[in-house]
Motif scaffolding. Structure first.
Motif, short mmCIF file in Angstrom:
data_model
loop_
_atom_site.label_atom_id
_atom_site.label_comp_id
_atom_site.label_asym_id
_atom_site.label_seq_id
_atom_site.Cartn_x
_atom_site.Cartn_y
_atom_site.Cartn_z
N VAL A 187 51.76 30.73 -73.91
CA VAL A 187 50.50 29.99 -73.96
C VAL A 187 49.49 30.76 -74.80
N ALA A 188 49.17 31.98 -74.36
CA ALA A 188 48.12 32.76 -75.03
C ALA A 188 48.52 33.20 -76.43
N GLN A 189 49.79 33.57 -76.60
CA GLN A 189 50.22 34.13 -77.88
C GLN A 189 50.76 33.08 -78.86
N PRO A 234 47.45 25.49 -82.96
CA PRO A 234 46.65 24.42 -83.57
C PRO A 234 45.55 24.94 -84.50
N LEU A 235 44.93 26.07 -84.16
CA LEU A 235 43.87 26.60 -85.01
C LEU A 235 44.41 27.08 -86.34
N HIS A 236 45.60 27.65 -86.35
CA HIS A 236 46.21 28.05 -87.61
C HIS A 236 46.43 26.84 -88.52
N VAL A 260 38.58 35.22 -85.49
CA VAL A 260 37.22 35.05 -84.95
C VAL A 260 37.03 33.63 -84.43
N LEU A 261 37.51 32.64 -85.20
CA LEU A 261 37.39 31.25 -84.77
C LEU A 261 38.15 31.02 -83.47
N ALA A 262 39.34 31.59 -83.36
CA ALA A 262 40.15 31.42 -82.15
C ALA A 262 39.42 32.02 -80.94
#
Length: 436
Positions: free
Chosen positions: A166-168, A174-176, A191-193
């Protein structure tokens, strides 16, 4: 042509069961819908509420804020499909004075001039531009972007032999992908994540994190206004709808929040299903046929968009045997509606949802996810799961299934963590770096 104001159809694979007993005539005591109760079994919670109260339940949210919890599949479809009766603009709320500015659910009900709270022609103008911008994303190119993003994330932990998927992985993936679609530098992603993660918490960091995300999106829009590129923000800037920079900034924030949280939880929930359910064991040993089934089943059993907060009654009206007053807040129980026995009888549930896509996980009606967002989200989620299973073919759950914990939330359904083990793999993926 489909009537957009009609409730969604019942399951196409089974006939609708008889309606549950009508709610009692006497006023019902409101049910507290917050805290630890939300971390338990949602199926049991929904069954008990439906049996005792019927398809519409009076509830108290955090801080004893009153609302109506809409459980019934047809009732949810009716509310979502009738914006003239149940509108999205939160300024109609008749209990706003009861809610402090630091209320944990304020991000869902605090008005901003974004597409989220727009109505009528204004909403159609905004969603039309978003849909057009997303539709210009080439599907084959999106799949390649997703594969590269998955490989980059996997490379960070594949040699360790263990990871929190989940965390990794699921929540970062999705942000990538969004960073690529938005044309953001790869160096902005960490930073955005972090800011997106903090923006979802109910503490003092959330407001500051949301402000930083907004500032970054505003800078991106200004950059694209000065020098358009081949990305989603540029297409919004150039769209004939004539969106202002503020409108684009706020709408990009709405798309980012929905895509990050819900897609990340969808990936995590589907991976959990494939790790704990023996029906998918063969799929995890080299086959991909079960991935789409697992993704669809996760939308029925553990829908990432658990509840939608909210809609507001435009007029006094009756709903599910209840008298709803003008300005009342309604919480749409998407997960509860998917388990409504009127459209999912016990025999159907026992055999799993199969290919049935009559769920409400992407919403319904005018304020449902705009085309082609569900299609793109499915491509992202499917690719994320497939690449992980390809690269880590012996991945297995590191703890007993009963030790997995769900985050207590009134709006989303997602795991706190998904610890997994696998044979360490050293992946040579340096070739991806120059092209991503």
């Amino acid at each position: 042509m489909t009537n957009p104001t009609a409730p969604p159809p019942a399951s196409p694979q089974e006939p609708a069961a008889a309606d549950p007993p009508a709610p009692r005539n006497e006023p019902a005591e409101p049910v507290r819908l917050c805290g630890a109760r939300l971390a338990g079994d949602p199926g049991e919670l929904h069954r008990s509420l439906r049996q005792r109260h019927g398809p519409v339940v009076p509830v108290l949210l955090d801080g004893d804020v009153p609302a109506w919890f809409v459980l019934g599949y047809r009732e949810v479809g009716h509310v979502a499909g009738n914006p003239r009766l149940f509108a999205r603009d939160c300024r109609r709320w008749n209990a706003r004075e009861l809610v402090p500015d630091d209320w944990p659910l304020m991000p869902h009900v605090g008005w901003t001039p974004s597409v989220t709270f727009a109505e009528g022609a204004e909403h159609r103008r905004r969603t039309g531009a978003i849909g057009d911008a997303l539709d210009r994303v080439e599907r084959s190119a999106l799949t390649l972007v997703c594969e590269r993003a998955a490989d980059r994330l996997l490379r960070a932990f594949s040699g360790d032999g263990e990871a929190d998927l989940v965390a990794q992985y699921a929540h970062r993936f999705p942000l990538h992908v969004l960073a690529e679609l938005y044309g953001l530098p790869r160096g902005d992603i960490p930073v955005l994540a972090q800011d997106v993660a903090e923006s979802l918490d109910a503490d003092g960091k959330a407001a500051r994190a949301r402000e930083r995300i907004r500032d970054r999106m505003a800078r991106l829009v200004a950059e694209r206004r000065a020098a358009p590129a081949r990305d989603v923000p540029s297409r919004l800037v150039e769209h004939p709808a004539g969106l202002t920079d503020e409108e684009i900034t706020l709408d990009l924030l709405a798309v980012t929040a929905a895509a990050h949280q819900r897609t990340g939880d969808w990936i995590g929930n589907a991976l959990r299903l494939m790790l704990v359910d023996d029906r998918f064991s063969m799929s995890m040993q080299g086959g991909r046929g079960g991935v789409s089934q697992a993704l669809n089943e996760a939308l029925w059993e553990d829908a990432p968009a658990r509840n939608l907060i909210g809609r507001w009654a435009v007029h006094d009206c009756d709903l599910g045997g209840r008298r709803v007053r003008r300005g009342d807040l309604l919480v749409l129980g998407l997960a509860a509606a998917g388990a409504d026995p009127r459209v999912r009888p016990g025999s159907y549930t026992d055999h799993g949802p199969g290919a049935n896509r009559a769920h409400l996980s992407f919403g319904h009606g005018e304020h449902g996810c705009p085309f082609p967002a569900p299609e793109l989200a499915e491509t992202m989620s499917r690719t994320a799961v497939e690449v992980l299973l390809d690269r880590l073919p012996d991945v297995a759950l590191a703890v007993p299934p009963e030790r997995l914990e769900w985050r207590p939330s009134a709006s989303v359904r997602g795991l706190r963590a998904l610890p997994a083990v696998f044979s360490p793999v050293i992946q040579d993926m340096t070739a991806w770096d120059d092209d991503f």
